[in-house]
Design an enzyme around this catalytic site. Structure first.
Site, PDB file in Angstrom:
ATOM      1  N   SER A  10      -5.781 -11.569  -4.612  1.00  0.00           N
ATOM      2  CA  SER A  10      -6.160 -10.197  -4.425  1.00  0.00           C
ATOM      3  C   SER A  10      -7.395 -10.021  -3.971  1.00  0.00           C
ATOM      4  O   SER A  10      -7.979  -9.057  -3.326  1.00  0.00           O
ATOM      5  CB  SER A  10      -6.141  -9.356  -5.901  1.00  0.00           C
ATOM      6  N   GLY A  11      -8.497 -11.074  -3.835  1.00  0.00           N
ATOM      7  CA  GLY A  11     -10.012 -11.038  -3.852  1.00  0.00           C
ATOM      8  C   GLY A  11     -10.527 -10.839  -4.995  1.00  0.00           C
ATOM      9  O   GLY A  11     -11.921 -10.952  -4.885  1.00  0.00           O
ATOM     10  N   GLY A  12     -10.092 -10.580  -5.965  1.00  0.00           N
ATOM     11  CA  GLY A  12     -10.722 -10.580  -7.156  1.00  0.00           C
ATOM     12  C   GLY A  12     -10.980 -11.937  -8.072  1.00  0.00           C
ATOM     13  O   GLY A  12     -10.408 -12.787  -7.498  1.00  0.00           O
ATOM     14  N   ILE A  13     -11.842 -11.806  -9.179  1.00  0.00           N
ATOM     15  CA  ILE A  13     -12.350 -13.256  -9.653  1.00  0.00           C
ATOM     16  C   ILE A  13     -10.887 -13.774 -10.309  1.00  0.00           C
ATOM     17  O   ILE A  13     -11.149 -14.902 -10.437  1.00  0.00           O
ATOM     18  CB  ILE A  13     -13.435 -12.623 -10.568  1.00  0.00           C
ATOM     19  N   ASP A  14     -10.055 -13.032 -10.901  1.00  0.00           N
ATOM     20  CA  ASP A  14      -9.017 -13.648 -11.899  1.00  0.00           C
ATOM     21  C   ASP A  14      -8.138 -14.500 -10.874  1.00  0.00           C
ATOM     22  O   ASP A  14      -7.813 -15.593 -11.159  1.00  0.00           O
ATOM     23  CB  ASP A  14      -8.152 -12.606 -12.465  1.00  0.00           C
ATOM     24  N   SER A  15      -7.682 -14.018  -9.789  1.00  0.00           N
ATOM     25  CA  SER A  15      -6.906 -14.743  -8.861  1.00  0.00           C
ATOM     26  C   SER A  15      -7.701 -15.823  -8.329  1.00  0.00           C
ATOM     27  O   SER A  15      -7.007 -16.981  -7.858  1.00  0.00           O
ATOM     28  CB  SER A  15      -6.090 -13.801  -7.913  1.00  0.00           C
ATOM     29  N   PHE A  34      -1.038  -9.260  -0.559  1.00  0.00           N
ATOM     30  CA  PHE A  34      -0.040  -8.101  -0.066  1.00  0.00           C
ATOM     31  C   PHE A  34      -0.880  -6.976   0.014  1.00  0.00           C
ATOM     32  O   PHE A  34      -1.642  -6.474  -0.744  1.00  0.00           O
ATOM     33  CB  PHE A  34       1.367  -7.891  -1.005  1.00  0.00           C
ATOM     34  N   CYS A  95       5.192  -2.355 -10.927  1.00  0.00           N
ATOM     35  CA  CYS A  95       4.768  -2.866  -9.661  1.00  0.00           C
ATOM     36  C   CYS A  95       5.151  -4.649 -10.105  1.00  0.00           C
ATOM     37  O   CYS A  95       5.333  -5.369  -8.986  1.00  0.00           O
ATOM     38  CB  CYS A  95       3.287  -2.987  -9.484  1.00  0.00           C
ATOM     39  N   GLY A 119      -3.028 -13.968 -11.464  1.00  0.00           N
ATOM     40  CA  GLY A 119      -4.279 -13.891 -12.222  1.00  0.00           C
ATOM     41  C   GLY A 119      -4.160 -13.355 -13.456  1.00  0.00           C
ATOM     42  O   GLY A 119      -5.035 -12.974 -14.003  1.00  0.00           O
ATOM     43  N   CYS A 192      -4.525   1.590  -8.817  1.00  0.00           N
ATOM     44  CA  CYS A 192      -5.129   1.277  -7.550  1.00  0.00           C
ATOM     45  C   CYS A 192      -4.738   2.054  -6.466  1.00  0.00           C
ATOM     46  O   CYS A 192      -5.513   2.025  -5.649  1.00  0.00           O
ATOM     47  CB  CYS A 192      -4.339  -0.157  -7.331  1.00  0.00           C
TER      48      CYS A 192
END
Length: 352
Positions: A10-15, A34, A95, A119, A192
Protein backbone atom coordinates in the site's frame (compact mmCIF):
# COMPACT_ATOMS: atom_id res chain seq x y z
CA UNK A 1 12.09 -22.99 -8.78
CA UNK A 2 11.04 -21.21 -5.57
CA UNK A 3 7.33 -20.35 -5.43
CA UNK A 4 6.40 -16.71 -5.96
CA UNK A 5 4.60 -14.80 -3.18
CA UNK A 6 2.75 -11.57 -3.97
CA UNK A 7 2.69 -8.82 -1.34
CA UNK A 8 -0.09 -6.22 -1.37
CA UNK A 9 2.00 -3.06 -1.03
CA UNK A 10 0.00 0.00 0.00
CA UNK A 11 2.93 2.30 0.68
CA UNK A 12 2.31 2.20 4.42
CA UNK A 13 4.60 0.89 7.12
CA UNK A 14 2.77 -2.40 7.76
CA UNK A 15 2.88 -3.78 4.22
CA UNK A 16 6.46 -2.52 3.84
CA UNK A 17 7.65 -4.43 6.90
CA UNK A 18 5.63 -7.48 5.83
CA UNK A 19 7.57 -7.43 2.55
CA UNK A 20 10.85 -6.88 4.39
CA UNK A 21 10.28 -9.92 6.59
CA UNK A 22 9.38 -12.13 3.64
CA UNK A 23 12.51 -11.04 1.79
CA UNK A 24 14.62 -11.78 4.87
CA UNK A 25 13.09 -15.27 4.98
CA UNK A 26 14.25 -15.89 1.41
CA UNK A 27 10.86 -15.57 -0.28
CA UNK A 28 10.66 -14.71 -3.98
CA UNK A 29 8.41 -11.64 -4.00
CA UNK A 30 6.24 -9.60 -6.34
CA UNK A 31 4.75 -6.35 -5.01
CA UNK A 32 1.18 -5.52 -6.06
CA UNK A 33 -0.46 -2.14 -5.57
CA UNK A 34 -4.15 -1.84 -6.39
CA UNK A 35 -5.94 1.33 -7.44
CA UNK A 36 -9.49 1.91 -6.18
CA UNK A 37 -10.34 5.05 -8.15
CA UNK A 38 -10.75 7.04 -4.93
CA UNK A 39 -7.15 8.11 -4.42
CA UNK A 40 -6.58 11.89 -4.23
CA UNK A 41 -5.81 12.86 -7.83
CA UNK A 42 -3.35 15.59 -6.85
CA UNK A 43 -1.22 13.09 -4.90
CA UNK A 44 -1.27 10.09 -7.24
CA UNK A 45 2.05 10.85 -8.97
CA UNK A 46 3.88 11.44 -5.68
CA UNK A 47 2.39 8.31 -4.15
CA UNK A 48 3.37 6.15 -7.10
CA UNK A 49 6.89 7.56 -6.95
CA UNK A 50 7.13 6.62 -3.28
CA UNK A 51 5.88 3.12 -4.07
CA UNK A 52 8.50 2.67 -6.78
CA UNK A 53 11.26 3.83 -4.44
CA UNK A 54 9.99 1.53 -1.70
CA UNK A 55 9.86 -1.45 -4.06
CA UNK A 56 13.39 -0.66 -5.24
CA UNK A 57 14.57 -0.39 -1.63
CA UNK A 58 13.02 -3.80 -0.95
CA UNK A 59 14.43 -5.26 -4.14
CA UNK A 60 11.09 -6.40 -5.56
CA UNK A 61 9.27 -5.79 -8.83
CA UNK A 62 6.12 -3.66 -8.59
CA UNK A 63 2.90 -4.19 -10.56
CA UNK A 64 -0.14 -1.91 -10.39
CA UNK A 65 -3.60 -3.48 -10.55
CA UNK A 66 -6.63 -1.48 -11.69
CA UNK A 67 -9.47 -2.40 -9.31
CA UNK A 68 -11.58 0.67 -9.94
CA UNK A 69 -14.58 -1.11 -11.45
CA UNK A 70 -14.64 -3.94 -8.93
CA UNK A 71 -14.07 -1.57 -6.01
CA UNK A 72 -16.95 0.62 -7.11
CA UNK A 73 -19.33 -2.35 -7.48
CA UNK A 74 -18.28 -4.43 -4.50
CA UNK A 75 -17.42 -1.79 -1.92
CA UNK A 76 -18.65 1.72 -2.74
CA UNK A 77 -22.05 0.75 -4.16
CA UNK A 78 -22.55 -1.68 -1.26
CA UNK A 79 -21.64 1.14 1.17
CA UNK A 80 -24.13 3.59 -0.33
CA UNK A 81 -26.92 1.04 -0.78
CA UNK A 82 -26.56 -0.07 2.84
CA UNK A 83 -27.19 3.47 4.10
CA UNK A 84 -30.09 3.83 1.67
CA UNK A 85 -31.64 0.75 3.33
CA UNK A 86 -31.11 2.12 6.83
CA UNK A 87 -28.10 -0.09 7.61
CA UNK A 88 -24.58 0.78 8.77
CA UNK A 89 -22.10 -1.06 6.52
CA UNK A 90 -18.61 -2.35 7.18
CA UNK A 91 -16.70 -1.72 3.94
CA UNK A 92 -13.35 -2.95 5.31
CA UNK A 93 -14.73 -6.45 5.97
CA UNK A 94 -16.26 -6.42 2.51
CA UNK A 95 -13.07 -5.18 0.84
CA UNK A 96 -10.87 -7.89 2.33
CA UNK A 97 -13.12 -10.71 1.13
CA UNK A 98 -14.11 -9.24 -2.26
CA UNK A 99 -11.13 -7.10 -3.30
CA UNK A 100 -7.86 -7.95 -1.52
CA UNK A 101 -8.44 -11.69 -1.30
CA UNK A 102 -10.78 -11.65 -4.26
CA UNK A 103 -9.72 -9.54 -7.24
CA UNK A 104 -6.13 -8.88 -6.11
CA UNK A 105 -5.53 -12.53 -5.17
CA UNK A 106 -6.82 -13.67 -8.56
CA UNK A 107 -4.51 -11.19 -10.29
CA UNK A 108 -1.61 -12.46 -8.18
CA UNK A 109 -2.35 -16.03 -9.25
CA UNK A 110 -2.56 -14.93 -12.90
CA UNK A 111 0.90 -13.36 -12.54
CA UNK A 112 2.35 -16.63 -11.29
CA UNK A 113 2.17 -16.16 -7.54
CA UNK A 114 0.87 -18.95 -5.32
CA UNK A 115 0.11 -16.81 -2.25
CA UNK A 116 -0.84 -13.26 -1.30
CA UNK A 117 0.73 -11.58 1.74
CA UNK A 118 -0.70 -8.50 3.46
CA UNK A 119 0.21 -6.30 6.40
CA UNK A 120 -2.70 -7.46 8.55
CA UNK A 121 -2.14 -8.16 12.24
CA UNK A 122 -3.55 -11.69 12.30
CA UNK A 123 -2.26 -15.27 12.43
CA UNK A 124 -2.98 -18.38 10.39
CA UNK A 125 -2.24 -22.03 11.11
CA UNK A 126 -2.87 -25.33 9.36
CA UNK A 127 -4.10 -28.38 11.27
CA UNK A 128 -3.26 -32.05 10.74
CA UNK A 129 -6.34 -32.51 8.54
CA UNK A 130 -5.23 -29.74 6.20
CA UNK A 131 -7.77 -27.10 7.28
CA UNK A 132 -6.65 -23.55 7.91
CA UNK A 133 -7.42 -21.59 11.06
CA UNK A 134 -7.49 -17.81 11.58
CA UNK A 135 -6.31 -16.36 14.90
CA UNK A 136 -5.97 -12.93 16.45
CA UNK A 137 -2.72 -11.04 16.08
CA UNK A 138 -0.68 -10.95 19.28
CA UNK A 139 -0.89 -7.14 19.44
CA UNK A 140 -4.39 -6.81 20.87
CA UNK A 141 -4.61 -3.10 20.06
CA UNK A 142 -3.85 -3.77 16.39
CA UNK A 143 -5.50 -7.19 15.94
CA UNK A 144 -7.31 -7.23 12.58
CA UNK A 145 -8.76 -10.73 12.59
CA UNK A 146 -12.22 -9.11 12.71
CA UNK A 147 -11.72 -7.66 9.22
CA UNK A 148 -10.64 -11.05 7.83
CA UNK A 149 -13.43 -13.10 9.37
CA UNK A 150 -15.36 -13.56 6.12
CA UNK A 151 -12.51 -15.13 4.17
CA UNK A 152 -13.15 -18.62 2.82
CA UNK A 153 -10.93 -21.65 3.37
CA UNK A 154 -9.60 -21.27 -0.17
CA UNK A 155 -8.72 -17.62 0.44
CA UNK A 156 -7.16 -18.33 3.83
CA UNK A 157 -5.10 -21.14 2.32
CA UNK A 158 -3.35 -18.63 0.05
CA UNK A 159 -3.05 -15.84 2.66
CA UNK A 160 0.20 -14.90 4.40
CA UNK A 161 0.29 -12.62 7.46
CA UNK A 162 3.93 -11.83 8.31
CA UNK A 163 3.00 -9.37 11.09
CA UNK A 164 0.72 -11.65 13.10
CA UNK A 165 3.30 -12.31 15.80
CA UNK A 166 4.61 -8.73 16.00
CA UNK A 167 3.47 -5.67 17.89
CA UNK A 168 3.07 -2.31 16.17
CA UNK A 169 6.09 -1.04 18.11
CA UNK A 170 8.20 -3.89 16.74
CA UNK A 171 7.02 -3.14 13.21
CA UNK A 172 7.97 0.52 13.59
CA UNK A 173 11.38 -0.45 14.97
CA UNK A 174 12.08 -2.82 12.07
CA UNK A 175 11.04 -0.16 9.54
CA UNK A 176 13.34 2.38 11.16
CA UNK A 177 16.28 -0.05 11.29
CA UNK A 178 15.86 -0.79 7.57
CA UNK A 179 15.31 2.91 6.70
CA UNK A 180 12.13 1.91 4.89
CA UNK A 181 9.92 4.84 5.79
CA UNK A 182 10.16 8.44 6.83
CA UNK A 183 8.78 9.63 10.13
CA UNK A 184 5.48 7.76 10.65
CA UNK A 185 2.39 9.94 10.68
CA UNK A 186 -0.85 9.49 12.57
CA UNK A 187 -2.79 6.53 11.22
CA UNK A 188 -6.15 7.50 9.74
CA UNK A 189 -9.26 5.97 11.27
CA UNK A 190 -11.43 7.09 8.34
CA UNK A 191 -12.74 4.90 5.54
CA UNK A 192 -10.23 5.17 2.70
CA UNK A 193 -12.68 6.34 0.03
CA UNK A 194 -14.57 8.92 2.15
CA UNK A 195 -12.75 12.27 2.05
CA UNK A 196 -12.22 13.82 5.50
CA UNK A 197 -14.64 11.36 7.07
CA UNK A 198 -17.65 13.27 5.67
CA UNK A 199 -19.98 10.29 5.27
CA UNK A 200 -23.16 12.28 4.67
CA UNK A 201 -21.54 14.47 2.02
CA UNK A 202 -19.98 11.48 0.28
CA UNK A 203 -23.24 9.53 0.24
CA UNK A 204 -25.33 12.30 -1.30
CA UNK A 205 -22.48 13.17 -3.69
CA UNK A 206 -22.60 9.73 -5.31
CA UNK A 207 -26.02 10.37 -6.83
CA UNK A 208 -27.22 6.97 -5.58
CA UNK A 209 -28.79 8.39 -2.40
CA UNK A 210 -31.03 11.40 -1.96
CA UNK A 211 -31.42 13.03 1.44
CA UNK A 212 -35.12 12.82 2.34
CA UNK A 213 -36.36 14.65 5.45
CA UNK A 214 -38.75 12.72 7.69
CA UNK A 215 -40.11 12.31 11.21
CA UNK A 216 -38.22 11.60 14.41
CA UNK A 217 -40.33 9.56 16.85
CA UNK A 218 -39.75 8.01 20.25
CA UNK A 219 -40.10 4.28 20.90
CA UNK A 220 -43.84 4.82 21.60
CA UNK A 221 -44.40 6.47 18.22
CA UNK A 222 -44.75 10.06 19.47
CA UNK A 223 -43.28 12.54 17.00
CA UNK A 224 -40.48 14.66 18.49
CA UNK A 225 -39.10 16.45 15.46
CA UNK A 226 -37.75 16.08 11.94
CA UNK A 227 -34.53 14.65 10.51
CA UNK A 228 -32.79 15.81 7.32
CA UNK A 229 -31.98 12.33 6.03
CA UNK A 230 -31.56 8.89 7.60
CA UNK A 231 -28.14 8.44 6.00
CA UNK A 232 -26.68 10.81 8.62
CA UNK A 233 -27.48 8.42 11.50
CA UNK A 234 -26.48 5.08 12.95
CA UNK A 235 -27.82 3.10 15.90
CA UNK A 236 -26.48 4.43 19.20
CA UNK A 237 -25.77 7.91 17.82
CA UNK A 238 -26.54 10.90 20.04
CA UNK A 239 -25.19 13.86 18.10
CA UNK A 240 -27.37 15.52 15.45
CA UNK A 241 -30.80 14.45 16.71
CA UNK A 242 -31.59 17.98 17.91
CA UNK A 243 -34.79 17.16 19.77
CA UNK A 244 -35.21 18.86 23.16
CA UNK A 245 -36.12 16.58 26.04
CA UNK A 246 -35.54 15.91 29.73
CA UNK A 247 -32.54 13.72 28.81
CA UNK A 248 -30.47 13.15 25.66
CA UNK A 249 -31.97 10.98 22.94
CA UNK A 250 -30.12 8.20 21.15
CA UNK A 251 -30.87 6.51 17.83
CA UNK A 252 -32.60 3.22 18.65
CA UNK A 253 -33.74 2.16 15.17
CA UNK A 254 -33.67 3.40 11.58
CA UNK A 255 -36.94 2.62 9.78
CA UNK A 256 -36.02 3.11 6.13
CA UNK A 257 -39.37 1.85 4.84
CA UNK A 258 -41.15 4.72 6.64
CA UNK A 259 -38.21 7.15 6.44
CA UNK A 260 -38.46 7.44 10.23
CA UNK A 261 -35.78 7.85 12.88
CA UNK A 262 -36.69 6.12 16.16
CA UNK A 263 -34.96 7.52 19.25
CA UNK A 264 -34.99 6.72 22.94
CA UNK A 265 -33.01 6.41 26.14
CA UNK A 266 -29.88 4.32 26.79
CA UNK A 267 -32.19 1.65 28.23
CA UNK A 268 -34.04 1.47 24.91
CA UNK A 269 -30.74 0.67 23.17
CA UNK A 270 -30.23 -2.58 25.06
CA UNK A 271 -30.70 -5.85 23.20
CA UNK A 272 -30.80 -9.47 24.32
CA UNK A 273 -29.33 -10.69 21.06
CA UNK A 274 -29.44 -10.35 17.29
CA UNK A 275 -30.32 -12.15 14.10
CA UNK A 276 -27.46 -12.71 11.68
CA UNK A 277 -27.59 -13.56 7.97
CA UNK A 278 -25.17 -14.95 5.38
CA UNK A 279 -23.06 -16.63 8.06
CA UNK A 280 -19.72 -17.87 6.73
CA UNK A 281 -17.98 -20.45 8.89
CA UNK A 282 -14.22 -20.85 8.65
CA UNK A 283 -14.61 -23.98 10.75
CA UNK A 284 -17.67 -26.25 10.38
CA UNK A 285 -19.92 -25.94 13.46
CA UNK A 286 -19.76 -29.01 15.66
CA UNK A 287 -23.35 -28.55 16.91
CA UNK A 288 -26.52 -26.59 16.19
CA UNK A 289 -25.87 -24.43 19.25
CA UNK A 290 -22.43 -23.05 20.10
CA UNK A 291 -20.91 -21.11 22.95
CA UNK A 292 -18.83 -18.26 21.51
CA UNK A 293 -17.47 -14.83 22.16
CA UNK A 294 -19.00 -12.37 19.70
CA UNK A 295 -17.68 -9.02 18.54
CA UNK A 296 -20.27 -6.72 16.96
CA UNK A 297 -17.95 -3.93 15.80
CA UNK A 298 -14.21 -3.75 15.28
CA UNK A 299 -13.57 -1.58 18.33
CA UNK A 300 -16.13 -3.22 20.61
CA UNK A 301 -15.22 -5.78 23.25
CA UNK A 302 -16.10 -9.43 22.72
CA UNK A 303 -19.08 -10.67 24.68
CA UNK A 304 -20.06 -14.22 25.70
CA UNK A 305 -23.05 -15.50 23.77
CA UNK A 306 -24.91 -18.55 22.49
CA UNK A 307 -25.31 -18.98 18.74
CA UNK A 308 -28.15 -21.09 17.35
CA UNK A 309 -27.54 -22.11 13.74
CA UNK A 310 -30.48 -21.86 11.36
CA UNK A 311 -31.04 -22.41 7.65
CA UNK A 312 -30.24 -19.69 5.18
CA UNK A 313 -27.36 -19.71 6.28
CA UNK A 314 -28.49 -17.68 9.28
CA UNK A 315 -28.11 -17.70 13.05
CA UNK A 316 -29.65 -16.27 16.18
CA UNK A 317 -27.23 -14.87 18.75
CA UNK A 318 -28.27 -14.48 22.38
CA UNK A 319 -25.94 -12.54 24.64
CA UNK A 320 -25.24 -13.60 28.21
CA UNK A 321 -26.01 -10.02 29.25
CA UNK A 322 -27.85 -7.30 27.26
CA UNK A 323 -25.72 -5.16 24.95
CA UNK A 324 -26.25 -1.63 23.68
CA UNK A 325 -26.49 -0.35 20.10
CA UNK A 326 -26.66 -3.60 18.14
CA UNK A 327 -26.43 -2.23 14.61
CA UNK A 328 -27.93 -3.79 11.45
CA UNK A 329 -25.37 -3.97 8.67
CA UNK A 330 -22.38 -4.49 10.92
CA UNK A 331 -20.47 -7.76 11.03
CA UNK A 332 -20.90 -10.17 13.96
CA UNK A 333 -17.68 -12.17 14.32
CA UNK A 334 -17.63 -15.36 16.38
CA UNK A 335 -14.52 -16.32 18.34
CA UNK A 336 -13.46 -19.30 20.41
CA UNK A 337 -10.58 -18.01 22.45
CA UNK A 338 -8.00 -16.72 19.98
CA UNK A 339 -9.63 -18.31 16.94
CA UNK A 340 -12.13 -16.86 14.46
CA UNK A 341 -14.90 -19.40 13.87
CA UNK A 342 -17.00 -17.42 11.42
CA UNK A 343 -18.99 -14.26 10.80
CA UNK A 344 -22.30 -12.95 9.49
CA UNK A 345 -24.17 -9.69 8.92
CA UNK A 346 -26.42 -8.32 11.66
CA UNK A 347 -30.02 -8.08 10.42
CA UNK A 348 -31.89 -6.98 13.56
CA UNK A 349 -31.69 -6.90 17.33
CA UNK A 350 -33.72 -8.96 19.80
CA UNK A 351 -35.61 -7.09 22.50
CA UNK A 352 -34.14 -7.39 25.98
Amino acid sequence: MAPLTAIALSGGIDSAVAALRLKAAGEKLLALHFITGHEPADRMADHHGRLERLAARLGVALAVIDCRGAFQREVVDYFVDSYRLGRTPNPCVRCNARIKFGVVLQQALALGASRLATGHYARKERDAAGRFHLYKGIDRRKDQSYFLARLTQDQLQRAVFPLGRLTKAEVQRQAAEASLMGRPGRESQDICFVPRGDYAGFLTGTGRLTAAPGPIVDVHGRQLGRHRGLHAFTVGQRRGIDCPGPAPYYVVRIDAARNTLVVGSPTDLMAAGCRVSDVRWLQPPVADTLRVSVRLRYRSAEQPARVTIETGPAATVRFDAPLAAVTPGQCAVFYRGEEVLGAGWIESSLAS
